[in-house]
Each structure stands twice: as C-alpha cells, then as structure tokens.
Design an enzyme around this catalytic site. Sequence first.
Site, PDB file in Angstrom:
ATOM      1  N   TYR A  83       2.025  -6.113  -1.520  1.00  0.00           N
ATOM      2  CA  TYR A  83       1.594  -6.104  -0.125  1.00  0.00           C
ATOM      3  C   TYR A  83       0.296  -5.344   0.025  1.00  0.00           C
ATOM      4  O   TYR A  83      -0.190  -4.701  -0.912  1.00  0.00           O
ATOM      5  CB  TYR A  83       2.683  -5.528   0.784  1.00  0.00           C
ATOM      6  CG  TYR A  83       2.847  -4.018   0.720  1.00  0.00           C
ATOM      7  CD1 TYR A  83       3.390  -3.391  -0.388  1.00  0.00           C
ATOM      8  CD2 TYR A  83       2.441  -3.219   1.788  1.00  0.00           C
ATOM      9  CE1 TYR A  83       3.538  -2.008  -0.431  1.00  0.00           C
ATOM     10  CE2 TYR A  83       2.596  -1.832   1.753  1.00  0.00           C
ATOM     11  CZ  TYR A  83       3.140  -1.240   0.637  1.00  0.00           C
ATOM     12  OH  TYR A  83       3.285   0.120   0.601  1.00  0.00           O
TER      13      TYR A  83
ATOM     14  N   LEU B 216      -1.339   5.083  -6.355  1.00  0.00           N
ATOM     15  CA  LEU B 216      -1.960   3.928  -5.706  1.00  0.00           C
ATOM     16  C   LEU B 216      -3.434   4.242  -5.442  1.00  0.00           C
ATOM     17  O   LEU B 216      -3.733   5.295  -4.876  1.00  0.00           O
ATOM     18  CB  LEU B 216      -1.265   3.615  -4.384  1.00  0.00           C
ATOM     19  CG  LEU B 216      -1.800   2.326  -3.765  1.00  0.00           C
ATOM     20  CD1 LEU B 216      -1.165   1.120  -4.426  1.00  0.00           C
ATOM     21  CD2 LEU B 216      -1.591   2.291  -2.276  1.00  0.00           C
TER      22      LEU B 216
ATOM     23  N   GLU C 239       0.377  11.939  -5.764  1.00  0.00           N
ATOM     24  CA  GLU C 239       0.009  11.480  -4.419  1.00  0.00           C
ATOM     25  C   GLU C 239       1.152  11.813  -3.480  1.00  0.00           C
ATOM     26  O   GLU C 239       2.083  12.517  -3.863  1.00  0.00           O
ATOM     27  CB  GLU C 239      -0.290   9.973  -4.439  1.00  0.00           C
ATOM     28  CG  GLU C 239       0.893   9.126  -4.898  1.00  0.00           C
ATOM     29  CD  GLU C 239       0.595   7.631  -4.921  1.00  0.00           C
ATOM     30  OE1 GLU C 239      -0.364   7.182  -4.264  1.00  0.00           O
ATOM     31  OE2 GLU C 239       1.353   6.904  -5.596  1.00  0.00           O
TER      32      GLU C 239
ATOM     33  N   LYS D  86       0.664  -2.206  -5.696  1.00  0.00           N
ATOM     34  CA  LYS D  86       1.211  -1.995  -4.350  1.00  0.00           C
ATOM     35  C   LYS D  86       2.413  -2.920  -4.181  1.00  0.00           C
ATOM     36  O   LYS D  86       2.334  -3.974  -3.532  1.00  0.00           O
ATOM     37  CB  LYS D  86       0.124  -2.220  -3.285  1.00  0.00           C
ATOM     38  CG  LYS D  86       0.391  -1.469  -1.983  1.00  0.00           C
ATOM     39  CD  LYS D  86      -0.861  -1.376  -1.134  1.00  0.00           C
ATOM     40  CE  LYS D  86      -0.589  -0.924   0.287  1.00  0.00           C
ATOM     41  NZ  LYS D  86       0.045   0.370   0.466  1.00  0.00           N
TER      42      LYS D  86
HETATM   43  N1  PMP Z   1      -0.309   6.038  -1.911  1.00  0.00           N
HETATM   44  C1  PMP Z   1       0.785   5.359  -1.495  1.00  0.00           C
HETATM   45  C2  PMP Z   1       2.042   5.442  -2.288  1.00  0.00           C
HETATM   46  C3  PMP Z   1       0.707   4.579  -0.315  1.00  0.00           C
HETATM   47  O1  PMP Z   1       1.779   3.880   0.097  1.00  0.00           O
HETATM   48  C4  PMP Z   1      -0.495   4.525   0.420  1.00  0.00           C
HETATM   49  C5  PMP Z   1      -0.643   3.670   1.648  1.00  0.00           C
HETATM   50  N2  PMP Z   1       0.306   3.888   2.633  1.00  0.00           N
HETATM   51  C6  PMP Z   1      -1.598   5.283  -0.031  1.00  0.00           C
HETATM   52  C7  PMP Z   1      -1.468   6.007  -1.225  1.00  0.00           C
HETATM   53  C8  PMP Z   1      -2.908   5.303   0.724  1.00  0.00           C
HETATM   54  O2  PMP Z   1      -3.630   4.126   0.500  1.00  0.00           O
HETATM   55  P1  PMP Z   1      -4.643   3.564   1.614  1.00  0.00           P
HETATM   56  O3  PMP Z   1      -5.662   4.612   1.838  1.00  0.00           O
HETATM   57  O4  PMP Z   1      -5.211   2.343   1.001  1.00  0.00           O
HETATM   58  O5  PMP Z   1      -3.823   3.303   2.839  1.00  0.00           O
END
Ligand code: PMP
Length: 289
Positions: free
Chosen positions: A31, A208, A184, A146
Amino acid sequence: MTVYLNGQFMPIEEARIPVLDRGFIFGDGVYEVIPVYSRRAFRLAEHLRRLQHSLDGIRLANPYNDGEWTNLINELIARNTSEDQYLYLHITRGVARRDHAFPKPPVTPTIFMMSSPLPAPPPELLQSGIACITAPDNRWLRCDIKSIALLPNVLLRQMAVDAGCAETILIRPESVTGGGFMTEGAASNIFVVKNGMLLAPPKDNLMLPGITYDVVLELAAANGIPHEVRKIAAREVFDADELLLTSSTKEILAITTLDGKPVGDGKPGAIFAKLHRLYQNFKRDVMRA
Ligand code: PMP
C-alpha cells in the site's frame, strides 16, 4: 466518500471484494498513503517509486504505469470534497483458491484507492509535543516493503495507546553486543538530535523509507542544519536533546516524553521549531509551483 476499485469509481458503501482475496486471506499486498494538499498529491513521483519498490519486493507486477496512476489519483482527488486529503492506495495479489504459493499466471491484482479529509496536526500537539514509549522491534527483516500485513505494527502501536502515548519507538535488539539500535516508529520515522546534530537511521531493510524522512533530510541539507545518517544506538535515543517523529499524515512532531521521562528539557526544541517551519514553507512553495 468515493473510492476506486478495479477500474471503477463508486461510493464506498458499494465497494466489495471476494473473501478469497489474498489481501484478506494472507495480507498479500502492498500500500501507499499519499498526502494531498490543495488537491495536489504531495511528492507523487516519490510515492510511486516507493510503490514500485514494494511491488518488486513481493514480486507483483505493477498494474499501471506512472501516467495511469497519476490520472487515477487525480480523478479520485477531484471526486472527493476536501482540499487536503489522505489518499490510501492498496494492491493485492488478487482472488485465488487458498494456497500460500502464488496463483498461476495471469494474476489479476485487486486495486483499491480511497481518500478521506486530512486534518492539519492540532496546534496543541505542536506546542506540547507527544509522548512515546519504546519496545523491541520484533518485525520481519523486510520493513522496507510497505506491506499491508501490519500485525506487528498494529500490536506495537496499540502498546503506545494502552500507555496513553502517541507512538512506539522500535529498538532492534543486537544479540552480538547485547545493545540495540533504533529503527523507526510503529507507523513513523524517528530522528534524534544531539548537540545540534540531526541524526537519522540509514534507509535499509529494517525501516520504511519515509517520504517525509527524505524531505526532512533535504531541508536540513539545504538550510545548513548539521546532520548525519548512521545507525543510532538505543542509548542515544534515551540520551537525546530532541526526538522528532515524521510521517505523511503527522508531518513533523516533537517527542517530549519517552518512557515517562522528559526528552531534553521536556519541551519541543530548536531543531524541531526550525524544521517544522521549513517543512510548512516547503509544502506551501511546492503547492504553489
Ligand atoms: N515507518 C512506518 C512503519 C510507517 O508506517 C510510515 C508511514 N505511516 C512511515 C515510516 C513514514 O513514512 P511516510 O513519511 O512516507 O509517511
């Protein structure tokens, strides 16, 4: 709410998928979440590139090229009412008799998109910052994909909610040294500030690659904020002057409490204030361009 499902736009109440969809049965899909400001998808090319990376990671062919995605996404934005939207896009390996191995080709993927209003982060959160907890990162070794299979993230995030906190910061245990390093958040990326230096963990298979993470590092580079991308030891998280959280929907927030203790002086810090302002200006400039 108007959604997109397998080639058609429809009210969400009419959208149906068969129970044998591999997304439902196995979580076999990927996604994206794309923020939309003033009806324009933010960093769309980067989101589509990350989508391709996720699809490659699960060996699923991309059903559309970037031009086709762009047209569909713009049409979905136009069919929904808000100026600022939270656009969710989801692709699974389609419907097949239940068997772990891939169905025989040709596979018809299930393609779903929806978009809801995107509220701006509440001003009081920007003032106070948020509270976080830490927990061992017990996810798989392909966190760069993702994946819609989010059960570990769901459980880790619920730990934060149960503790009255906003997010769980994940520490990947390191068996060799007995220490660990920060990857993260359960649904966000995390930055550490120490002695004026912005620290970010490297984009590897354990996190991610956040789109907001990239924007923050670009803004740091363009505005002379000292920064370094490297592994961050768990103890550096507990010893930080500032901790920052980023995601597409939360933008950038200061973390002011960790495991019940204040981070630095317990207030959003100077690097947060600077990056938050830069991020707002950047967003505005991109939307005007
Ligand atoms: N890490 C994880 C596990 C996430 O699910 C997300 C997004 N919700 C992010 C980092 C942040 O990514 P982005 O800045 O692309 O929203």
